[in-house]
Structure formats: structure tokens, C-alpha cells
Design a protein around this motif. Structure first.
Motif, PDB file in Angstrom:
ATOM      1  N   ALA A 507       0.816  -1.218   0.000  1.00  0.00           N
ATOM      2  CA  ALA A 507       0.000   0.000   0.000  1.00  0.00           C
ATOM      3  C   ALA A 507       0.848   1.264   0.000  1.00  0.00           C
ATOM      4  O   ALA A 507       0.318   2.362  -0.208  1.00  0.00           O
ATOM      5  CB  ALA A 507      -0.918  -0.002   1.218  1.00  0.00           C
ATOM      6  N   GLY A 508       2.140   1.123   0.259  1.00  0.00           N
ATOM      7  CA  GLY A 508       2.996   2.298   0.370  1.00  0.00           C
ATOM      8  C   GLY A 508       2.705   3.109   1.604  1.00  0.00           C
ATOM      9  O   GLY A 508       2.904   4.336   1.629  1.00  0.00           O
ATOM     10  N   SER A 509       2.252   2.458   2.658  1.00  0.00           N
ATOM     11  CA  SER A 509       1.917   3.164   3.889  1.00  0.00           C
ATOM     12  C   SER A 509       3.146   3.812   4.511  1.00  0.00           C
ATOM     13  O   SER A 509       4.223   3.194   4.562  1.00  0.00           O
ATOM     14  CB  SER A 509       1.303   2.201   4.902  1.00  0.00           C
ATOM     15  N   PRO A 510       3.028   5.029   5.023  1.00  0.00           N
ATOM     16  CA  PRO A 510       4.164   5.674   5.703  1.00  0.00           C
ATOM     17  C   PRO A 510       4.637   4.941   6.951  1.00  0.00           C
ATOM     18  O   PRO A 510       5.756   5.176   7.408  1.00  0.00           O
ATOM     19  CB  PRO A 510       3.606   7.059   6.061  1.00  0.00           C
ATOM     20  N   VAL A 511       3.792   4.045   7.494  1.00  0.00           N
ATOM     21  CA  VAL A 511       4.214   3.321   8.697  1.00  0.00           C
ATOM     22  C   VAL A 511       4.780   1.942   8.360  1.00  0.00           C
ATOM     23  O   VAL A 511       5.176   1.199   9.261  1.00  0.00           O
ATOM     24  CB  VAL A 511       3.052   3.168   9.709  1.00  0.00           C
ATOM     25  N   ALA A 512       4.832   1.579   7.076  1.00  0.00           N
ATOM     26  CA  ALA A 512       5.261   0.232   6.691  1.00  0.00           C
ATOM     27  C   ALA A 512       6.677  -0.061   7.171  1.00  0.00           C
ATOM     28  O   ALA A 512       6.957  -1.151   7.701  1.00  0.00           O
ATOM     29  CB  ALA A 512       5.156   0.060   5.176  1.00  0.00           C
ATOM     30  N   GLU A 513       7.592   0.882   6.983  1.00  0.00           N
ATOM     31  CA  GLU A 513       8.984   0.647   7.373  1.00  0.00           C
ATOM     32  C   GLU A 513       9.104   0.430   8.875  1.00  0.00           C
ATOM     33  O   GLU A 513       9.803  -0.489   9.330  1.00  0.00           O
ATOM     34  CB  GLU A 513       9.852   1.833   6.940  1.00  0.00           C
ATOM     35  N   LEU A 514       8.413   1.251   9.647  1.00  0.00           N
ATOM     36  CA  LEU A 514       8.483   1.118  11.100  1.00  0.00           C
ATOM     37  C   LEU A 514       7.806  -0.178  11.558  1.00  0.00           C
ATOM     38  O   LEU A 514       8.270  -0.826  12.505  1.00  0.00           O
ATOM     39  CB  LEU A 514       7.841   2.330  11.766  1.00  0.00           C
ATOM     40  N   PHE A 515       6.733  -0.572  10.888  1.00  0.00           N
ATOM     41  CA  PHE A 515       6.092  -1.848  11.219  1.00  0.00           C
ATOM     42  C   PHE A 515       7.076  -2.991  10.980  1.00  0.00           C
ATOM     43  O   PHE A 515       7.215  -3.891  11.816  1.00  0.00           O
ATOM     44  CB  PHE A 515       4.836  -2.051  10.383  1.00  0.00           C
ATOM     45  N   CYS A 516       7.759  -2.971   9.843  1.00  0.00           N
ATOM     46  CA  CYS A 516       8.705  -4.058   9.530  1.00  0.00           C
ATOM     47  C   CYS A 516       9.873  -4.063  10.514  1.00  0.00           C
ATOM     48  O   CYS A 516      10.310  -5.139  10.963  1.00  0.00           O
ATOM     49  CB  CYS A 516       9.216  -3.912   8.103  1.00  0.00           C
ATOM     50  N   ARG A 517      10.380  -2.890  10.857  1.00  0.00           N
ATOM     51  CA  ARG A 517      11.485  -2.832  11.817  1.00  0.00           C
ATOM     52  C   ARG A 517      11.073  -3.386  13.174  1.00  0.00           C
ATOM     53  O   ARG A 517      11.817  -4.147  13.802  1.00  0.00           O
ATOM     54  CB  ARG A 517      11.956  -1.387  11.999  1.00  0.00           C
ATOM     55  N   LEU A 531       9.031   1.084  20.695  1.00  0.00           N
ATOM     56  CA  LEU A 531       9.581   1.319  19.363  1.00  0.00           C
ATOM     57  C   LEU A 531      10.988   1.897  19.481  1.00  0.00           C
ATOM     58  O   LEU A 531      11.345   2.495  20.505  1.00  0.00           O
ATOM     59  CB  LEU A 531       8.690   2.289  18.583  1.00  0.00           C
ATOM     60  N   PRO A 532      11.808   1.765  18.445  1.00  0.00           N
ATOM     61  CA  PRO A 532      13.163   2.335  18.502  1.00  0.00           C
ATOM     62  C   PRO A 532      13.102   3.847  18.703  1.00  0.00           C
ATOM     63  O   PRO A 532      12.211   4.527  18.182  1.00  0.00           O
ATOM     64  CB  PRO A 532      13.767   1.960  17.146  1.00  0.00           C
ATOM     65  N   PRO A 533      14.042   4.408  19.469  1.00  0.00           N
ATOM     66  CA  PRO A 533      13.988   5.839  19.822  1.00  0.00           C
ATOM     67  C   PRO A 533      14.013   6.788  18.642  1.00  0.00           C
ATOM     68  O   PRO A 533      13.571   7.942  18.758  1.00  0.00           O
ATOM     69  CB  PRO A 533      15.231   6.028  20.711  1.00  0.00           C
ATOM     70  N   ASP A 534      14.524   6.347  17.486  1.00  0.00           N
ATOM     71  CA  ASP A 534      14.599   7.236  16.330  1.00  0.00           C
ATOM     72  C   ASP A 534      13.354   7.168  15.444  1.00  0.00           C
ATOM     73  O   ASP A 534      13.328   7.719  14.343  1.00  0.00           O
ATOM     74  CB  ASP A 534      15.834   6.919  15.491  1.00  0.00           C
ATOM     75  N   ALA A 535      12.314   6.504  15.911  1.00  0.00           N
ATOM     76  CA  ALA A 535      11.079   6.377  15.122  1.00  0.00           C
ATOM     77  C   ALA A 535      10.426   7.745  14.928  1.00  0.00           C
ATOM     78  O   ALA A 535      10.521   8.611  15.797  1.00  0.00           O
ATOM     79  CB  ALA A 535      10.113   5.430  15.822  1.00  0.00           C
ATOM     80  N   PRO A 536       9.753   7.952  13.788  1.00  0.00           N
ATOM     81  CA  PRO A 536       9.091   9.245  13.521  1.00  0.00           C
ATOM     82  C   PRO A 536       7.756   9.358  14.267  1.00  0.00           C
ATOM     83  O   PRO A 536       6.678   9.341  13.676  1.00  0.00           O
ATOM     84  CB  PRO A 536       8.899   9.208  12.008  1.00  0.00           C
ATOM     85  N   PHE A 537       7.823   9.482  15.571  1.00  0.00           N
ATOM     86  CA  PHE A 537       6.631   9.430  16.411  1.00  0.00           C
ATOM     87  C   PHE A 537       5.583  10.467  16.029  1.00  0.00           C
ATOM     88  O   PHE A 537       4.396  10.163  15.911  1.00  0.00           O
ATOM     89  CB  PHE A 537       7.021   9.617  17.882  1.00  0.00           C
ATOM     90  N   VAL A 538       6.014  11.702  15.845  1.00  0.00           N
ATOM     91  CA  VAL A 538       5.054  12.780  15.591  1.00  0.00           C
ATOM     92  C   VAL A 538       4.294  12.529  14.293  1.00  0.00           C
ATOM     93  O   VAL A 538       3.065  12.688  14.231  1.00  0.00           O
ATOM     94  CB  VAL A 538       5.773  14.142  15.544  1.00  0.00           C
ATOM     95  N   ALA A 539       4.990  12.119  13.259  1.00  0.00           N
ATOM     96  CA  ALA A 539       4.333  11.875  11.968  1.00  0.00           C
ATOM     97  C   ALA A 539       3.345  10.715  12.060  1.00  0.00           C
ATOM     98  O   ALA A 539       2.251  10.768  11.479  1.00  0.00           O
ATOM     99  CB  ALA A 539       5.386  11.581  10.905  1.00  0.00           C
ATOM    100  N   VAL A 540       3.712   9.671  12.791  1.00  0.00           N
ATOM    101  CA  VAL A 540       2.816   8.524  12.937  1.00  0.00           C
ATOM    102  C   VAL A 540       1.555   8.926  13.688  1.00  0.00           C
ATOM    103  O   VAL A 540       0.434   8.561  13.308  1.00  0.00           O
ATOM    104  CB  VAL A 540       3.534   7.371  13.667  1.00  0.00           C
ATOM    105  N   ILE A 541       1.714   9.710  14.757  1.00  0.00           N
ATOM    106  CA  ILE A 541       0.567  10.141  15.554  1.00  0.00           C
ATOM    107  C   ILE A 541      -0.345  11.054  14.745  1.00  0.00           C
ATOM    108  O   ILE A 541      -1.575  10.919  14.767  1.00  0.00           O
ATOM    109  CB  ILE A 541       1.054  10.839  16.840  1.00  0.00           C
ATOM    110  N   GLU A 542       0.234  11.967  14.004  1.00  0.00           N
ATOM    111  CA  GLU A 542      -0.569  12.894  13.205  1.00  0.00           C
ATOM    112  C   GLU A 542      -1.329  12.158  12.113  1.00  0.00           C
ATOM    113  O   GLU A 542      -2.473  12.502  11.791  1.00  0.00           O
ATOM    114  CB  GLU A 542       0.335  13.958  12.580  1.00  0.00           C
ATOM    115  N   ARG A 543      -0.740  11.111  11.546  1.00  0.00           N
ATOM    116  CA  ARG A 543      -1.437  10.322  10.530  1.00  0.00           C
ATOM    117  C   ARG A 543      -2.623   9.597  11.143  1.00  0.00           C
ATOM    118  O   ARG A 543      -3.680   9.483  10.521  1.00  0.00           O
ATOM    119  CB  ARG A 543      -0.460   9.307   9.915  1.00  0.00           C
ATOM    120  N   ALA A 544      -2.466   9.105  12.353  1.00  0.00           N
ATOM    121  CA  ALA A 544      -3.521   8.320  12.989  1.00  0.00           C
ATOM    122  C   ALA A 544      -4.739   9.166  13.326  1.00  0.00           C
ATOM    123  O   ALA A 544      -5.875   8.704  13.182  1.00  0.00           O
ATOM    124  CB  ALA A 544      -2.986   7.659  14.255  1.00  0.00           C
TER     125      ALA A 544
END
Length: 546
Positions: A507-517, A531-544
């Protein structure tokens, strides 16, 4: 000396640092994951219909749900003169919710508008409804799933047509006087549970073609206020499926006796019961001895709705947690600005997106199954995989969302206790976890097309190295046939995670990479918020939740 001046307001404090009410939310506009999945799976033509129901559900229906849930159904076995009634009474808000749901197609859209995308659209409606009043999802799901079974019998076309109709009629009257009906189920008995082949209810043929008299009981009789019920009983030719209506064809009450309502952990707005049959009239559906084979399509559809129901609970719990965290402050800043809270919320958001994306991928497969054997095989096995994993994740997920609210999340007005009580249901209903895992093993052994379909889905996302590695490992296990019963849960868990990853990657989801990691690469602990400390937390939360 002057007397002190007393305050006339008697106020002891000012209420601040509290979030506003979570009310009037547009469940479509707020949910980009849902919008993307609906379009991706081919249901964009239904967008307007989904938008309308999302606004209704997030506003009026959410308000109605509180009384529908608190004022539990009551069983009336007799009237004041001693006549049998066997009816269940509900709060008026329950009927209002059911009327809105059936009128908008939550039970019948797949069959009312049988076109490309209709199963996906109906699944999306079920997901929206499950966020606000999941108890009523039980009769809606069973009514929807019963239709293809009823359509197999020419003599039951009236039942199928009225189960599809967008008309809710809660009156306890014969089917001839109703524009629409609901359908319940009665499969399990005291001595057998999931082992339905041990059922003892007897079905004796009558003189009419396909007519039988049933004597026996059901330990779980779901939605006993329904107009008719699909039940299993032992006919002369073996375990057989029957439609058992509340009223006989001659207009007299059928001989089903509601013994008591179940006192359940949750699912309070919906009634479940124990029942006895005393020469109850029933109509055979399918051939004698083919009871399980007859209902298997119904079971697949209800299992998909278990996934959707769990995804819906996750979504509403996540929305409640994010709403609270964005408005509540602690230790000098809003909760959502704390790094550790961001980790928790982002981890929940990833889990919720994967659950919904996987569920609607299966709904798309159901849509395409009639013309595509591969998709039919995928739907067959993926529902059991998803039913096991997604439904297992919901209780821990909702509990974590409760913690985001602290003590307020343990109080009924917050909605989280209701979601938490509801969360374990879907992992139990329609076969608990072990049943799902055994079904996966059985399908892999007896239906080679299911293995091919699983590997095809995984390989479609093999451009991602984590998915490719897991696909290689799973292919080796699946093709070797090394699937022992004791290891079935681990196998199904790995399949579920890999399938979710494949859906997100494709689907090309923006969270796909973090899900796989985090889920395939091991960069995550056993609890949410690791989750790993370098995860893009703000972007994931805003998408949700924008």
C-alpha cells in the motif's frame, strides 16, 4: 469586630486541565487509513455512503450507545397470565441504533448492491459501527453472513430477501408481516462447545419436504430476539443445518424456550441466551450430514467481522487516548509532548493501522473471490489467521489506551471500560484461538491453494528485505509440511505479522517501514511503547488522528 464575608458560590476549586468531550467526531474524515484502504480495495464508489454513516455514528449513535449499553436486555419468559412469551426487551436506544445500522446497509449492503467493492464497503460500515456500539454488531453480522446460506434453498428466498432489506422491525410477529428480519445462530451445546459434531439435539423428519422437528438445547443462542436462527442438529443422515424460525408457517409460536440470558463480561447491549427446543419446527438447509459444510461460508464472513470488530475497538480506544493526551498536561507540558507517551501512542497507531489494512484486504478478497480462485483461497485462510491474531491483540491494546488516560480511563464515562470489556469477545466468538490455528493447519494440509495464495501475497511485497527474509523462512516451513500442532500458534502469529507487513508495504503506507522494523526486525519489546527511539513518532501520531 466585623464578621467574615462568606462566599455565596460555595466553589472549592476551578476545573481546568481536562480534555473537552469527545463528541461529534466524523469517523471518516478523521481516519485516513480507512479512506486509503477503501479506495485501494475497490470501494471508492461507496464513499458518499460511508461518509454519511461515519458522521452519524460518531455523533448521534455514539450518544445513543451509552443507554443502550447500560440498560441491559431483559428476558420475559411469560406474561402476567402465565402464557409463554420468550421475548427479550431492550432500551429504546438499542432499537434506534439497530434501525440506523440496518437502514444504512451494515447488515445487507453486500447483497443489496452486489457490485465491485460492495463487500469492502459493507466491511467499512461494520468497522464504523463497531467503534460506537459493538454489542449490536452481533445480530448485524449474523444477519449479513446468513444470506448466502439462506439463498441456497429455493424455499427460503423470502428469508434471504428480508434479511437483506434495509428495514428494521423488532416486533415479534411472523415473517409474512415484516419488511425486514434479523437472523441469529445456535451452534454450540453444553457437552461440546466448539466440537459441534458432538451435538445431541435431534432432528426428526416431518411429512413436509425439508421439514423437521427439533428436540434438544443450545448453550449459546446468539441474539435470541432474532426472527430466525441457523442451528445444527443431528438428523438421520448426520449433523445438519436448519433454519428455525420464531413462528411456524401456520402462524403459531414455535417451540423454542428461552431459559435464561447469559450474564456476560461485556457485550451488554446484546442478548445471548440458553434455549431448549421441544419439537420445534425447522427447515433443513443443505443436505443431511453436511451441516458444517453448509455453514462454512457463514463462518468465514463472521470471522472477518470479528477482525473488523477488534480493529474498530482498537481505533476508538486509540482515538480516545490521543484526544486525552493532546489536551491534558502533566509535568509542565501536554502528555502528547512527552517522548515516552509519543512512543506508546505511535506504537498503538501502527498496530491499529495494520489491523484495519489487513481486515479490508481480506474483505477485498471476498469481493473478488467469485471470479478469482486465488483470492478465494486467500480469503479462506487469511480470515482464520487474522481472526486469531488481530482479535488476540485487542485486549492488550485497549488496556494500554486506558493507561494513557490514567485513572480516568477506568471510569465508565470515559468509554474505555466498555471497550475493554468488549475486547476479549471477538477472540472467543466463532472459535477461540486454538480453533483458528487448527483450522489454518487443516487448510494448509487439505487445500493446497491456500498455501499458494499466502505465498503469493507475501511475495508481492518481497522488495522489502524484512518481508523477503520472513517469506523465505515461512515458505520453507509451509512447503516442508513441518507444521506440528504444538507449534501452530507461533506459525500463525508469524504468518499474521508477515501478511500485515506485506499489505502495508504494497500500500505504500508511511508506517510500513516502522512496522517491519518493529514487528519483523525485532526492534521492539513485548509491550506497547517500545519502538526504537529514532522512530518518527510525531508523523505517525498525526497520521492516525489529524
Amino acid at each position: 469586630m466585623e464578621a467574615p464575608v462568606m462566599s455565596s458560590t460555595c466553589e472549592t476549586h476551578v476545573v481546568d486541565n481536562q480534555p473537552p468531550e469527545f463528541a461529534g467526531h466524523d469517523l471518516w474524515a478523521d481516519d485516513i487509513v480507512l479512506r486509503e484502504a477503501v479506495e485501494r480495495e475497490g470501494a471508492a464508489a461507496f464513499t458518499g455512503r460511508l461518509q454519511d454513516y461515519a458522521r452519524l455514528a460518531g455523533g448521534e449513535l455514539l450518544g445513543l450507545s451509552f443507554d443502550a449499553h447500560r440498560d441491559r436486555p431483559r428476558l420475559r419468559t411469560h406474561d402476567r397470565f402465565g402464557h409463554r412469551l420468550d421475548v427479550v426487551e431492550f432500551h429504546p436506544n438499542y432499537h434506534a441504533v439497530m434501525n440506523a445500522a440496518i437502514g444504512h446497509g451494515v447488515a445487507g449492503l453486500s447483497w443489496q448492491q452486489a457490485q465491485a467493492g460492495s463487500h469492502v464497503a459493507r466491511a467499512a460500515l461494520s468497522y464504523l459501527h463497531g467503534q460506537v456500539e459493538p454489542g449490536s454488531s452481533c445480530p448485524l453480522t449474523m444477519t449479513h453472513a446468513a444470506v448466502p446460506v439462506l439463498r441456497r434453498e429455493p424455499g427460503l428466498h423470502e428469508w434471504a430477501d428480508k434479511a437483506v432489506a434495509p428495514a428494521y422491525d423488532p416486533r415479534n410477529v411472523p415473517i409474512g408481516g415484516k419488511r425486514g428480519v434479523t437472523v441469529g445462530m445456535g451452534m454450540t451445546e453444553k457437552q461440546g462447545g466448539s466440537d459441534v459434531r458432538s451435538n445431541t439435539t435431534r432432528a426428526t423428519p416431518l411429512s413436509g419436504e425439508g421439514e423437521y422437528a427439533l428436540v434438544g438445547h443450545k448453550w449459546f443462542f446468539s441474539a435470541p430476539m432474532s426472527d430466525g436462527f441457523l442451528v445444527l442438529a443431528q438428523a438421520p443422515g448426520g449433523l445438519t443445518c436448519f433454519l428455525l424460525p420464531r413462528w411456524r408457517p401456520d402462524g403459531t409460536r414455535n417451540a423454542l424456550r428461552l431459559m435464561r440470558l447469559k450474564d456476560k463480561l461485556g457485550d451488554w447491549s446484546n442478548a445471548s441466551s440458553e434455549v431448549e427446543f421441544d419439537d420445534a419446527w425447522a427447515r433443513r438447509v443443505g443436505d443431511e450430514g453436511r451441516g458444517v459444510a453448509t455453514i462454512i461460508e457463514m463462518v468465514m464472513l463472521t470471522r472477518l467481522d470479528c477482525m473488523l470488530g477488534s480493529s474498530a475497538l482498537m481505533r476508538m480506544a486509540l482515538a480516545q487516548a490521543m484526544h486525552h493526551a493532546r489536551h491534558r498536561s502533566a509535568f509542565g507540558k501536554r502528555l502528547v509532548e512527552h517522548a515516552l507517551m509519543r512512543n506508546v501512542l505511535a506504537d498503538l497507531a501502527i498496530e491499529a493501522e495494520a489491523a484495519l489494512a489487513f481486515s479490508l484486504r481480506i474483505a477485498g478478497a471476498v469481493d473478488r473471490a467469485p471470479a478469482d480462485e486465488g483470492e478465494a483461497a486467500f480469503a479462506r485462510i487469511a480470515t482464520a489467521i487474522g481472526k486469531f491474531f488481530v482479535c488476540k491483540r485487542a485486549p492488550a491494546f485497549v488496556n494500554e489506551a486506558q493507561e494513557c488516560l490514567g485513572g480516568a480511563g477506568y471510569v465508565e464515562e470515559s468509554l474505555l471500560p466498555r471497550l475493554y470489556r468488549q475486547a476479549p469477545l471477538n477472540s472467543i466468538w466463532e472459535g477461540s484461538g486454538n480453533i483458528q490455528c487448527l483450522d489454518v493447519l487443516r487448510a494448509l494440509e487439505r487445500e493446497p491453494g491456500t498455501r499458494v495464495a499466502l505465498l503469493a501475497q507475501l511475495e508481492s511485497a518481497s522488495a522489502h528485505p524484512a518481508v523477503a527474509r520472513e517469506t523465505t523462512a515461512l515458505r520453507g516451513q509451509l512447503e516442508s509440511g513441518a507444521s506440528e500442532e504444538a507449534g501452530a500458534r507461533r506459525l500463525v502469529e508469524r504468518l499474521a505479522l508477515a501478511l500485515q507487513a506485506s499489505v502495508l508495504v504494497r500500500a505504500g503506507s508511511p508506517v510500513a517501514e516502522l512496522f517491519c522494523r518493529s514487528r519483523l526486525g525485532g526492534e521492539r519489546g513485548l509491550v506497547f511503547g517500545t519502538l526504537p527511539p529514532d522512530a518518527p513518532f510525531v508523523a505517525v501520531i498525526e497520521r492516525a488522528l489529524p
